[in-house]
Scaffold this motif. Structure first.
Motif, PDB file in Angstrom:
ATOM      1  N   ALA A 187     -31.743  11.121  18.435  1.00 31.17           N
ATOM      2  CA  ALA A 187     -32.361  11.691  17.230  1.00 31.17           C
ATOM      3  C   ALA A 187     -32.905  13.088  17.524  1.00 31.17           C
ATOM      4  CB  ALA A 187     -33.482  10.769  16.741  1.00 31.17           C
ATOM      5  N   LEU A 188     -33.448  13.255  18.708  1.00 25.86           N
ATOM      6  CA  LEU A 188     -33.970  14.567  19.101  1.00 25.86           C
ATOM      7  C   LEU A 188     -32.840  15.602  19.186  1.00 25.86           C
ATOM      8  CD1 LEU A 188     -36.592  16.017  19.960  1.00 25.86           C
ATOM      9  CD2 LEU A 188     -36.039  15.428  22.322  1.00 25.86           C
ATOM     10  N   VAL A 189     -31.709  15.182  19.763  1.00 24.37           N
ATOM     11  CA  VAL A 189     -30.546  16.079  19.860  1.00 24.37           C
ATOM     12  C   VAL A 189     -30.024  16.411  18.478  1.00 24.37           C
ATOM     13  CG1 VAL A 189     -28.157  16.243  20.643  1.00 24.37           C
ATOM     14  CG2 VAL A 189     -29.902  15.316  22.166  1.00 24.37           C
ATOM     15  N   LEU A 193     -29.918  20.315  17.232  1.00 27.52           N
ATOM     16  CA  LEU A 193     -28.628  20.975  16.993  1.00 27.52           C
ATOM     17  C   LEU A 193     -28.378  21.213  15.517  1.00 27.52           C
ATOM     18  CD1 LEU A 193     -26.291  19.250  19.622  1.00 27.52           C
ATOM     19  CD2 LEU A 193     -27.641  21.345  19.822  1.00 27.52           C
ATOM     20  N   SER A 194     -28.912  20.377  14.671  1.00 24.31           N
ATOM     21  CA  SER A 194     -28.726  20.587  13.228  1.00 24.31           C
ATOM     22  C   SER A 194     -29.449  21.841  12.765  1.00 24.31           C
ATOM     23  CB  SER A 194     -29.243  19.371  12.447  1.00 24.31           C
ATOM     24  OG  SER A 194     -28.502  18.219  12.786  1.00 24.31           O
ATOM     25  N   LEU A 229     -23.240  15.087  13.070  1.00 24.61           N
ATOM     26  CA  LEU A 229     -23.475  16.438  13.590  1.00 24.61           C
ATOM     27  C   LEU A 229     -22.232  17.288  13.343  1.00 24.61           C
ATOM     28  CD1 LEU A 229     -25.569  18.135  15.162  1.00 24.61           C
ATOM     29  CD2 LEU A 229     -24.366  17.501  17.265  1.00 24.61           C
ATOM     30  N   ARG A 230     -22.423  18.452  12.689  1.00 25.93           N
ATOM     31  CA  ARG A 230     -21.309  19.355  12.383  1.00 25.93           C
ATOM     32  C   ARG A 230     -21.337  20.520  13.379  1.00 25.93           C
ATOM     33  NH1 ARG A 230     -21.189  21.555   6.669  1.00 25.93           N
ATOM     34  NH2 ARG A 230     -19.050  22.018   7.319  1.00 25.93           N
ATOM     35  N   VAL A 245     -21.442  25.356  19.361  1.00 20.63           N
ATOM     36  CA  VAL A 245     -21.021  26.183  18.228  1.00 20.63           C
ATOM     37  C   VAL A 245     -21.170  25.354  16.961  1.00 20.63           C
ATOM     38  CG1 VAL A 245     -19.177  27.583  17.244  1.00 20.63           C
ATOM     39  CG2 VAL A 245     -19.367  27.326  19.737  1.00 20.63           C
ATOM     40  N   PRO A 246     -22.174  25.650  16.119  1.00 22.37           N
ATOM     41  CA  PRO A 246     -22.332  24.888  14.865  1.00 22.37           C
ATOM     42  C   PRO A 246     -21.216  25.216  13.883  1.00 22.37           C
ATOM     43  CG  PRO A 246     -23.925  26.680  14.984  1.00 22.37           C
ATOM     44  CD  PRO A 246     -23.235  26.647  16.306  1.00 22.37           C
ATOM     45  N   GLU A 247     -20.898  24.285  13.053  1.00 20.83           N
ATOM     46  CA  GLU A 247     -19.802  24.473  12.102  1.00 20.83           C
ATOM     47  C   GLU A 247     -20.110  25.611  11.135  1.00 20.83           C
ATOM     48  OE1 GLU A 247     -16.131  24.025  10.624  1.00 20.83           O
ATOM     49  OE2 GLU A 247     -16.984  22.996  12.356  1.00 20.83           O
ATOM     50  N   ILE A 248     -21.366  25.781  10.780  1.00 22.86           N
ATOM     51  CA  ILE A 248     -21.709  26.868   9.864  1.00 22.86           C
ATOM     52  C   ILE A 248     -21.435  28.228  10.510  1.00 22.86           C
ATOM     53  CG2 ILE A 248     -24.123  26.943  10.610  1.00 22.86           C
ATOM     54  CD1 ILE A 248     -24.855  27.602   7.702  1.00 22.86           C
TER      55      ILE A 248
END
Length: 742
Positions: A187-189, A193-194, A229-230, A245-248
């Motif tokens: 949950a912390l991760v 990352l979100s 997670l995206r 690398v986030p999807e956004i």
């Protein structure tokens, strides 16, 4: 099964026996002998204490060891047992091994007897700690219980899911987590990352979260697989290289890259790498599609779109058609500034046309530039051929001397050997014999070195912008051609000059003879004019004549004979070297005598006349000099007087004008020409006072002379200078009238 009542009954029986009266007693020695006999008969099996005063049976010792182990919490060292029970260590170790073999509730480890119950309690304690902390490691457990890691590893792993509510890490089994701990970390991760919107190093995230690396990567994989997670991790599982690398970010990056490409027509590969795109080729293929990707031209640091590449090619084509060459780097987009970009582009463009040639990996040129450079150097080639043509004869003469030496060498060797066969023709003979048409060995002459050609082209404005590397490439191509053309031109000019040489020599000799004849006639005229003065003045006038006109005549003759451009300013050392360099001995002797006569202290010029006559000899200068006759002297005097009057009429300097006036009057009234300087003015005035001049003119001469002397002493006296100027104008007018009257 024995009950507590049975145990109490046995204890009371033991107490009664111990307190009871014994009718017969044995001495200690007898007891020892009895025990020893029983041992020898193998009727009893006992072991003695360390001090030998007590003994127990092995069974009783076994019971004592078990009791001590359990009483010590289930774990005791054999060395401690030996001390507590006052037994030798070997007996303790033997009994401990028997216990382990016969009872599975005990085990022996690193000199310690451990009960299974103790290990169960350890697992219980580990479970309690794991519930509190959520995570533990085998190293921590080993340190806490001071037991071998292999033993603890086996016991702990066997207890996982039974007595220990935990899960071993798949990547690192030495780490144990609880399910709640894993869920909390996940949950912390997910939360961390979100919240990220840009490429972030995994190391930074892990450091900020303070969690194990393996658990982080596994949590990210599970979250991505579950769709919670995206984003994605690139760079592998190496924490130093991995980034999230986030999807956004990918979406924003996609929009940015497409916009940049559409606006500029190219993409900077280094920028893509900085943006986190490690495989730019695969990324662009997916982003642009097959058609647009196929039109890309990949250079070292940029990828050019089809339109941008076409613009660069068109610009290069226009430059080549205009100038005959093009600098590729100047026609690429500004981002393609790396030298390797220009090199790759130049290599690709040079294949577009058979006429385009590559130079220094950065320039393209055609034969138009080569032809222009060759034509630009032709005027210099023709000029140099004309300048060097006079030196050809000297070079050929030196070569002929060397050839004679080469040919003479085998002849001397043959003569030294006593005759025999003729000397064999050598390769050197063939080399020297190779001469171009017309008999001149002009093949040894070179037009220019490569450096000189490049410098000559750079001096011309049309090639001033051409890079030096390109000019060097062009010069390498045209140099053989220009050298051949230069030799042909040099040979042509040399042969033409040979034909004109004799005529030119004749004209030159005639001009020299005429100049020297005029100078010689003037010397004779002034030598005769000195005779009208007193002996002392006459000698001084001849010495002045010797230092001036006679010296001029000697240097004029030496200049003609030696071929030196000018000898008038020679030092005595250089003059002697020039005389010593004359080809013939008579010439050297004649000129040495001529210059020696100039230093003569005699009263007349006979020594000079004799020396000049020797120089005029056919074997030296071949001159025809004669003393002027009476009629010629009259003509010379007339011309001399006329020239003096002209100079006097134009003169504005009183001192110079006074000397000219005196010379005019002497030529008029004494009928002689005099060569004199300003220091002879008093002597000339004294000479005219005894002539038939009018008293007014004599007085005017004396006054002018006094004023000149005074002006020389006081040059800043304005009034005196004005008086002198007026007096000089009066004298000039009267002398000119006097000299022009018959």
């Amino acid at each position: 099964m024995t009950t507590w009542a049975d145990i109490q009954k046995l204890a009371s029986d033991l107490q009664r026996v111990q307190l009871g009266q014994v009718s017969r007693k044995l001495a200690d020695r007898n007891c020892i002998e009895v025990v020893a006999k029983l041992i020898d008969l193998h009727l009893i099996d006992i072991v003695f204490t360390v001090d030998g005063k007590e003994y127990v049976t092995k069974q009783h010792l076994t019971t004592q060891i078990k009791n001590e182990c359990l009483g010590n919490g289930g774990r005791v060292a054999l060395s401690d047992l030996a001390q507590i029970l006052n037994m030798e260590y070997q007996h303790i170790e033997d009994r401990a091994n028997e216990i382990v073999k016969s009872d599975q509730g005990f085990l022996l480890c690193v000199g310690q007897l451990i009960a299974r119950e103790y290990l169960n309690n350890v697992c219980t304690e580990i479970n309690d700690r794991l519930k509190e902390e959520g995570r533990t490691t085998l190293a921590q457990i080993t340190k806490a219980y001071d037991l071998p890691s292999d033993l603890l590893k086996a016991e702990v792993y066997a207890a996982l899911g039974v007595r220990i509510e935990g899960i071993a890490d798949k990547d690192d089994p030495s780490i144990i987590y609880t399910s709640d701990y894993i869920d909390a970390q996940k949950a912390l991760v997910r939360g961390a990352l979100s919240a990220i919107t840009k490429v972030t190093p995994v190391q930074k995230v892990v450091t900020d979260l303070g969690m194990p690396v393996n658990l982080f990567f596994r949590s990210v994989d599970e979250l991505i697989s579950a769709g919670q997670l995206r984003g994605q991790i690139t760079g592998g599982r190496n924490i130093d290289r991995a980034v999230y690398v986030p999807e956004i970010y990918n979406e924003l990056l996609r929009v940015y890259v497409l916009g940049y490409f559409q606006q500029n027509g190219y993409l900077e590969l280094t920028t893509l790498k900085k943006l986190g795109i490690s495989d730019s080729t695969a990324y662009l293929k997916e982003l642009l599609g097959k058609e647009k990707y196929g039109g890309l031209v990949f250079l070292s640091t940029v990828a050019l779109g089809a339109d941008s590449w076409t613009e660069s090619v068109d610009a290069v084509t226009a430059a080549i058609e205009r100038d005959g060459w093009a600098d590729i780097s100047a026609h690429l987009p500004p981002a393609a500034s790396d030298p390797n970009d220009s090199r790759l582009a130049a290599e690709r463009m040079s294949k577009l046309s058979a006429d385009w040639q590559l130079c220094s990996d950065a320039y393209i040129f055609t034969n138009v530039l080569v032809t222009q450079c060759a034509k630009a150097l032709e005027p210099t080639l023709n000029e140099k051929a004309r300048e060097e043509a006079p030196n050809v004869a000297k070079v050929l003469k030196e070569m002929q001397n060397k050839k004679d030496e080469v040919v003479a060498a085998p002849k001397k060797a043959a003569k030294k050997g006593g005759g025999g066969k003729k000397g064999k023709k050598t390769k050197d003979d063939d080399d020297w014999a190779e001469t171009p048409a017309g008999g001149g060995q002009t093949a040894v002459f070179e037009f220019m070195s490569e450096t000189e050609m490049v410098a000559a082209l750079q001096e011309q404005s049309r090639f001033g912008q051409v890079p030096e590397e390109l000019l060097q490439e062009v010069v390498d191509r045209i140099r053989p051609q220009l050298n051949t053309k230069y030799r042909e031109r040099l040979e042509s000019v040399f042969l033409s000059s040979q034909q004109d040489s004799s005529q030119q020599q004749k004209r030159s000799h005639a001009d020299f003879q005429e100049q020297l004849r005029v100078l010689y006639n003037n010397i004779c005229l002034f030598d005769a004019g000195a005779s009208v003065f007193d002996d002392l003045i006459a000698v001084q006038l001849r010495q002045h004549l010797q230092r001036t006109l006679c010296t001029d005549a000697a240097y004029m003759a030496l200049a003609y004979m030696s071929g030196a451009p000018s000898t008038a300013t020679m030092t005595a050392k250089v003059r002697d070297q020039t005389i010593g360099a004359l080809e013939t001995v008579p010439a050297r002797d004649a000129f040495a005598a001529l210059f020696a006569s100039l230093a003569s202290k005699k009263d007349d010029l006979e020594e000079f006349y004799d020396a000049l006559e020797a120089v005029s000899n056919p074997s030296v200068c071949a001159l025809n000099l004669k003393q002027p006759d009476k009629k010629m002297r009259a003509d010379l005097l007339n011309d001399y007087a006329k020239e003096l009057r002209r100079q006097l009429s134009e003169c504005v300097d009183p001192a110079t004008g006074l000397l000219l006036a005196l010379l005019v009057l002497i030529a008029k009234h004494s009928g002689v020409g005099v060569h004199a300087s300003g220091k002879f003015v008093p002597n000339l005035v004294d000479h005219l006072r005894s002539s038939s001049l009018s008293n007014d003119l004599k007085e005017l001469l004396g006054d002018t002379q006094q004023l000149v002397v005074m002006s020389l002493k006081k040059k800043d006296d304005v009034e005196q200078n004005a008086q002198l100027s007026a007096k000089f104008e009066q004298l000039k007018a009267q002398v000119l009238r006097e000299s022009e009257s018959s």
